[in-house]
Enzyme design. Structure first.
Site, PDB file in Angstrom:
ATOM      1  N   SER A   1      43.566  51.897  38.256  1.00  0.00           N
ATOM      2  CA  SER A   1      44.287  53.141  38.531  1.00  0.00           C
ATOM      3  C   SER A   1      44.302  54.090  37.337  1.00  0.00           C
ATOM      4  CB  SER A   1      45.710  52.823  38.981  1.00  0.00           C
ATOM      5  OG  SER A   1      46.359  52.105  37.966  1.00  0.00           O
TER       6      SER A   1
ATOM      7  N   GLU B   1      47.927  40.167  38.869  1.00  0.00           N
ATOM      8  CA  GLU B   1      47.564  41.525  38.466  1.00  0.00           C
ATOM      9  C   GLU B   1      48.764  42.434  38.660  1.00  0.00           C
ATOM     10  OE1 GLU B   1      44.666  42.387  37.128  1.00  0.00           O
ATOM     11  OE2 GLU B   1      44.181  40.263  37.251  1.00  0.00           O
TER      12      GLU B   1
ATOM     13  N   ARG C   1      37.907  48.933  35.190  1.00  0.00           N
ATOM     14  CA  ARG C   1      38.516  49.462  33.970  1.00  0.00           C
ATOM     15  C   ARG C   1      38.721  48.310  32.995  1.00  0.00           C
ATOM     16  NH1 ARG C   1      44.151  51.179  34.779  1.00  0.00           N
ATOM     17  NH2 ARG C   1      44.606  49.226  33.721  1.00  0.00           N
TER      18      ARG C   1
ATOM     19  N   LYS D   1      42.269  35.893  35.478  1.00  0.00           N
ATOM     20  CA  LYS D   1      42.416  35.538  34.065  1.00  0.00           C
ATOM     21  C   LYS D   1      41.695  34.210  33.788  1.00  0.00           C
ATOM     22  CE  LYS D   1      45.707  38.894  33.546  1.00  0.00           C
ATOM     23  NZ  LYS D   1      45.496  39.821  34.638  1.00  0.00           N
TER      24      LYS D   1
ATOM     25  N   ASN E   1      39.868  45.003  34.783  1.00  0.00           N
ATOM     26  CA  ASN E   1      40.350  45.232  36.146  1.00  0.00           C
ATOM     27  C   ASN E   1      39.173  45.604  37.023  1.00  0.00           C
ATOM     28  OD1 ASN E   1      43.443  45.370  35.635  1.00  0.00           O
ATOM     29  ND2 ASN E   1      42.549  46.704  34.087  1.00  0.00           N
TER      30      ASN E   1
ATOM     31  N   LYS F   1      49.766  33.892  30.493  1.00  0.00           N
ATOM     32  CA  LYS F   1      49.515  34.726  31.682  1.00  0.00           C
ATOM     33  C   LYS F   1      49.218  33.888  32.920  1.00  0.00           C
ATOM     34  CE  LYS F   1      47.225  38.364  29.023  1.00  0.00           C
ATOM     35  NZ  LYS F   1      46.134  39.350  29.067  1.00  0.00           N
TER      36      LYS F   1
END
Ligand code: ADP
Ligand code: MG
Length: 484
Positions: free
Chosen positions: A147, A372, A125, A316, A142, A368
């Protein structure tokens, strides 16, 4: 589309939407922490947070994201197979990050053992925000436990009916609400990968959290796997979809060394689908049971979705490395410009550019770590403070990314427990921003792609005044697009 609704329409449609949401399984399991005993009854559910109606989204930007998806699928497949690239990018980030370092060690151990997973199943995704000035910009990609495909598919059904009840014509709906079946497409990808594995008596294993709340999202996918099999040209009658925690796997899994086959008790496993195991706290048992269970599965031939190489590609650190000039072009010759157009400035925090950017305007950046699942980022002024306390070595584990600033729009939100609000029959009216997720599926045998497609969308819409997202955490609502 929410702006034209009167108060009484909002109340009437909210009542309808709540009923349809429950009827269509747009639910989360109750939060055990919210019950007095600390453990929720297994059949207690609540409505998932949703928007009453879809949010407006630029048709042009939406189509752009859909068209990019196959390129992103290929890009990350190729990155995952580029050992030298991973060797260059991952170790510096892993040096002061014990979770990433454990994954890196396991990746090397498995690689050196000669274990091979020729078939890939990737269920991705790509997340974007539509920047007011710069257009469609990538937040992250992702490749693991992507999800809400199941719930988004269900929400599209609900939103269509609510819009119809609001008086929007069928013609308009066909034009404005795109066809949206992520779980169905993922189910088809599962079956294609399963057939390539060539062991019709083997099972599919979902690796799950022992206390999953987003269970109906996963159950939707299970149902779609069976449905895709039944409607395929040559059904294989997938024998079982097993759901197991790391603990349960540790006590019953076995690797047949000669063949590399994975068994749970006497049941061979063809596909290991991880909906768990992306965060250090999923491996926090002191005896290391979860790590041993994972290593055993990774050493097998079974198709891991995602493989360790994919997990590393999902970091990342890799996202930032792909922003270097020429990086994407190496994997997508002649097609990199469209992909790169969605990137915002970003680099590892130890890079000299990061220092300059922070001096210029810290409010314009997000920091970041290699994590995740949401809730890990640092924003605005906190970034400078936080960064100043890190050594150079530590700062190599963070990326600094320019902030994307999407346009705000009024959103009407429905949350499960609005009894405390003054008018519980009304939706919450919130000034909100949305994040677009485009699903993508890829099935490959080594380098050869057998399926590569985009697979629908989800919007996650949250108050414009909170930095973090997260549906399960209550910050965001699940939403779909109304194309304008
Ligand atoms: P995670 O892997 O934890 O989901 P994300 O990169 O998706 O990490 O960041 C979590 C959330 O933080 C996103 O859903 C988004 O709301 C916000 N966010 C992340 N990066 C940016 C950015 N560059 N600009 C604006 N918001 C961002
Ligand atoms: Mg995210």
């Amino acid at each position: 589309p929410s702006s034209g609704l009167t108060g009484s329409q909002q109340a009437r449609l909210s009542s309808l939407a709540r009923d349809l949401a429950c009827m269509n399984g747009l639910l989360l399991k109750d939060n055990p922490a919210s019950s007095s005993s600390g453990s929720a009854a297994p059949d207690r559910c609540m409505m998932a947070p949703i928007t009453l109606v879809p949010s407006s989204f630029s048709k042009e930007a939406f189509n752009q994201a859909v068209e990019l998806q196959a390129l992103f699928n290929s890009l990350y497949h190729r990155v995952s197979r580029d050992h030298n690239f991973l060797c260059r990018v991952i170790p510096p980030a892993a040096e002061s990050d014990s979770f990433l370092s454990a994954l890196w060690d396991m990746y090397q151990t498995v690689r050196q053992s000669g274990a091979d997973q020729p078939i890939t199943l990737a269920l991705n995704r790509a997340d974007y925000m539509l920047d007011e000035e710069a257009g469609l910009k990538q937040v992250e990609i992702n490749l693991m436990a992507s999800s809400f495909g199941g719930l988004a598919q269900r929400l599209s059904t609900v939103h269509r009916q609510v819009m119809s009840a609001a008086g929007v014509s069928e013609r308009q709906l066909a034009h404005r609400l795109p066809d949206n079946r992520p779980a169905e497409t993922f189910g088809e990808a599962f079956i294609q990968a399963f057939k390539l594995y060539g062991r019709p008596e083997a099972a599919i294993l979902f690796v799950v959290s022992p206390d999953e709340r987003n269970i109906f999202d996963q159950r939707t996918l299970e149902a779609e796997i069976y449905a895709a099999d039944a409607s395929s040209d040559s059904p294989v009658h997938v024998p079982q979809i097993l759901r197991r925690s790391f603990d349960q796997i540790a006590s019953s899994a076995r690797l047949e060394e000669s063949s590399g086959r994975l068994y749970l008790a006497d049941q061979e496993v063809a596909i290991v689908y991880y909906r768990h195991g992306y965060s250090p706290d999923h491996f926090s048992d002191p005896a290391g049971v979860a790590w041993s269970a994972k290593l055993l599965m990774e050493r097998s031939r079974a198709i891991k979705c995602p493989s360790l190489a994919y997990m590393l590609a999902n970091t990342k650190a890799v996202q930032a490395a792909l922003c270097e000039p020429g990086a994407v072009a190496r994997y997508l010759p002649g097609k990199s410009a469209k992909v790169e157009a969605t990137f915002v400035d970003q680099c590892v925090l130890s890079d000299s550019r990061a220092h300059r950017w922070l001096l210029a305007d810290p409010e314009d950046f997000v920091l970041k770590p290699q994590r995740e699942g949401g809730g890990n980022n640092i924003y605005g002024r906190d970034v400078v403070d936080f960064a100043s306390r890190l050594t150079t070595r530590q700062s190599a584990a963070y990326i600094l990314m320019r902030r994307i600033r999407p346009q705000q729009q009024v959103s009407l939100m429905l949350k499960a427990d609005q009894r405390l609000s003054r008018r519980p029959e009304m939706p919450l009216c919130v000034s909100a921003i949305s994040e677009l997720g485009i699903y993508g599926a890829l099935v490959a045998k080594n380098n050869s792609e057998r399926l590569n497609c985009s697979a629908g969308h989800v919007l996650r819409t949250k108050s414009a005044f909170t930095d973090e997202g997260g549906v399960a955490t209550g910050f965001s609502c699940i939403d779909t697009v109304y194309l304008v």
